[in-house]
Design a protein around this motif. Structure first.
Motif, PDB file in Angstrom:
ATOM      1  N   UNK A  97      39.989  42.982  36.690  1.00  0.00           N
ATOM      2  CA  UNK A  97      39.369  42.888  38.003  1.00  0.00           C
ATOM      3  C   UNK A  97      39.604  41.533  38.664  1.00  0.00           C
ATOM      4  N   UNK A  98      39.855  40.490  37.862  1.00  0.00           N
ATOM      5  CA  UNK A  98      40.135  39.176  38.441  1.00  0.00           C
ATOM      6  C   UNK A  98      41.428  39.177  39.243  1.00  0.00           C
ATOM      7  N   UNK A  99      42.337  40.106  38.922  1.00  0.00           N
ATOM      8  CA  UNK A  99      43.617  40.167  39.631  1.00  0.00           C
ATOM      9  C   UNK A  99      43.506  40.887  40.974  1.00  0.00           C
ATOM     10  N   UNK A 100      42.413  41.577  41.215  1.00  0.00           N
ATOM     11  CA  UNK A 100      42.302  42.411  42.413  1.00  0.00           C
ATOM     12  C   UNK A 100      42.502  41.660  43.726  1.00  0.00           C
ATOM     13  N   UNK A 101      41.901  40.483  43.933  1.00  0.00           N
ATOM     14  CA  UNK A 101      42.093  39.824  45.228  1.00  0.00           C
ATOM     15  C   UNK A 101      43.525  39.368  45.483  1.00  0.00           C
ATOM     16  N   UNK A 102      44.343  39.277  44.446  1.00  0.00           N
ATOM     17  CA  UNK A 102      45.702  38.765  44.592  1.00  0.00           C
ATOM     18  C   UNK A 102      46.760  39.864  44.618  1.00  0.00           C
ATOM     19  N   UNK A 103      46.421  41.039  44.114  1.00  0.00           N
ATOM     20  CA  UNK A 103      47.400  42.119  43.996  1.00  0.00           C
ATOM     21  C   UNK A 103      46.815  43.408  44.542  1.00  0.00           C
ATOM     22  N   UNK A 126      47.390  49.483  43.413  1.00  0.00           N
ATOM     23  CA  UNK A 126      48.464  50.223  42.741  1.00  0.00           C
ATOM     24  C   UNK A 126      49.234  49.314  41.779  1.00  0.00           C
ATOM     25  N   UNK A 127      49.496  48.056  42.203  1.00  0.00           N
ATOM     26  CA  UNK A 127      50.242  47.140  41.344  1.00  0.00           C
ATOM     27  C   UNK A 127      49.460  46.830  40.062  1.00  0.00           C
ATOM     28  N   UNK A 128      48.171  46.498  40.215  1.00  0.00           N
ATOM     29  CA  UNK A 128      47.349  46.169  39.051  1.00  0.00           C
ATOM     30  C   UNK A 128      47.268  47.359  38.101  1.00  0.00           C
ATOM     31  N   UNK A 129      47.029  48.540  38.653  1.00  0.00           N
ATOM     32  CA  UNK A 129      46.865  49.736  37.824  1.00  0.00           C
ATOM     33  C   UNK A 129      48.161  50.115  37.117  1.00  0.00           C
ATOM     34  N   UNK A 130      49.285  49.963  37.794  1.00  0.00           N
ATOM     35  CA  UNK A 130      50.569  50.314  37.183  1.00  0.00           C
ATOM     36  C   UNK A 130      50.844  49.451  35.957  1.00  0.00           C
TER      37      UNK A 130
END
Length: 342
Positions: free
Chosen positions: A96-102, A105-109
């Motif tokens: 979840x920390x990556x969410x604001x930056x990506x 779809x990118x994070x989930x992939x």
């Protein structure tokens, strides 16, 4: 007087019921992650994970007490549960920390490399045999992960490593889950994993926010556990309830249908996430992300098809798997050792 014969309505097959549960559950988990992404603009990730855990515990505890055995509040397997809770808390805080930056779809992939990593860990730590077909599918899947991350591209950021680390911790938790096996019920595993993950996330969040310099772009990692306003409570409660409902639906799917049939439908999370991200935030995944997603889904579907052929079980006599594989889920589906794909 003529008598009317009532014919009972046809009951959908176990396979169809399981597939419907998976698809609805995936939609709910995509909705949960979309809410997480939106709420991170207001609340820190630590608080959201903690609140979600609290809501889930408030639902599971009375449910276990009401249902009784085989569900239990006290278990001798607690060391394994503590290890899984730590992996769950640390891994999904990175996710979840990556969410604001990506994009979603990118994070989930990148995260959905976890099934591939799990298969590799199963060979290393559990001694499971990986045959030629599975090896080829794993290689294709990992190529898809590299394409999605695009480490050689100009837009590559270290943030892309976070969902991959989450996939690694989740794969390790799956190995521990295999050790737990069917000695524990879904509800007990969920209660221990989520409740202690919610407690463990607090010192993790404090340490990150006090030991790492945080700027405006990492505002979602700040240490702020202030009480939410009354207006925000329904939204926070909905976050926990949606995740809980998705978890129960996915659990039900694996309990009534063959896991080898159900598991490939987990990958529908990826197109669902891509569509919702486009509708909500006009996110357009890069071509590299779409290409990597295609390879990951393709390798996963091929492995699922091979599992289904190898299982040779009737849909009417499924084995019980203890849960699911989705972001945020406490326990993955389990396959009997003797039916592992060779």
């Amino acid at each position: 007087m003529a008598m009317l014969s009532a014919h009972p309505a046809p009951v959908p097959s176990r396979a169809l019921q399981g597939i419907l549960c998976v698809e609805i559950g995936m939609l709910l988990f995509v909705g949960q992650d979309a809410m997480m992404k939106s709420l991170l603009a207001i609340y820190p990730v630590w608080m959201l994970i903690f609140v979600r855990s609290v809501v889930t515990v408030l639902v599971l505890t009375p449910l276990i007490l009401w249902l009784g055995g085989p569900h239990r509040l006290l278990t001798p397997l607690w060391p394994l549960h503590m290890a899984r809770a730590f992996l769950f808390a640390s891994g999904f805080s990175m996710f979840y920390a990556a969410f604001p930056f990506m994009g979603l779809a990118e994070v989930s992939t990148i995260f959905f490399s976890a099934p591939l990593i799990t298969a590799l860990f199963a060979a290393l730590f559990l001694g499971e045999t990986i045959g030629l077909h599975r090896t080829a599918a794993l290689v294709v899947g990992f190529v898809g992960v590299l394409i999605a991350m695009n480490p050689a591209g100009e837009n590559f950021s270290w943030v892309a490593i976070l969902p991959f680390f989450c996939a690694v911790t989740y794969a390790l938790s799956q190995i521990i889950a295999r050790r737990i096996g069917e000695r524990e019920s879904t509800l007990t595993v969920g209660l221990y994993t989520l409740s202690f993950a919610g407690l463990m996330i607090l010192p993790m969040g404090w340490a990150v926010s006090h030991l790492i310099p945080l700027g405006p772009e990492t505002h979602h990692l700040r240490w702020d556990m202030s009480v939410a306003s009354a207006d925000a409570l329904p939204q926070l409660a909905l976050l926990g309830l949606v995740g809980m409902a998705g978890y129960m639906l996915l659990s039900r799917a694996y309990q009534i249908a063959n896991a080898s049939l159900i598991a490939p439908f987990d990958y529908t999370y990826l197109p669902f996430a891509a569509v919702l991200a486009y509708l909500l935030w006009d996110e357009r995944p890069a071509l590299s992300t779409l290409a990597g997603m295609t390879l990951i889904i393709g390798s996963g579907l091929y492995l699922g098809w091979r599992e289904l052929r190898a299982a040779r079980r009737s849909d009417d006599t499924p084995y019980t798997a203890e849960a699911i594989f989705v972001p945020g889920s406490p326990l993955p589906a389990q396959v009997p050792e003797d039916e592992a794909l060779k």
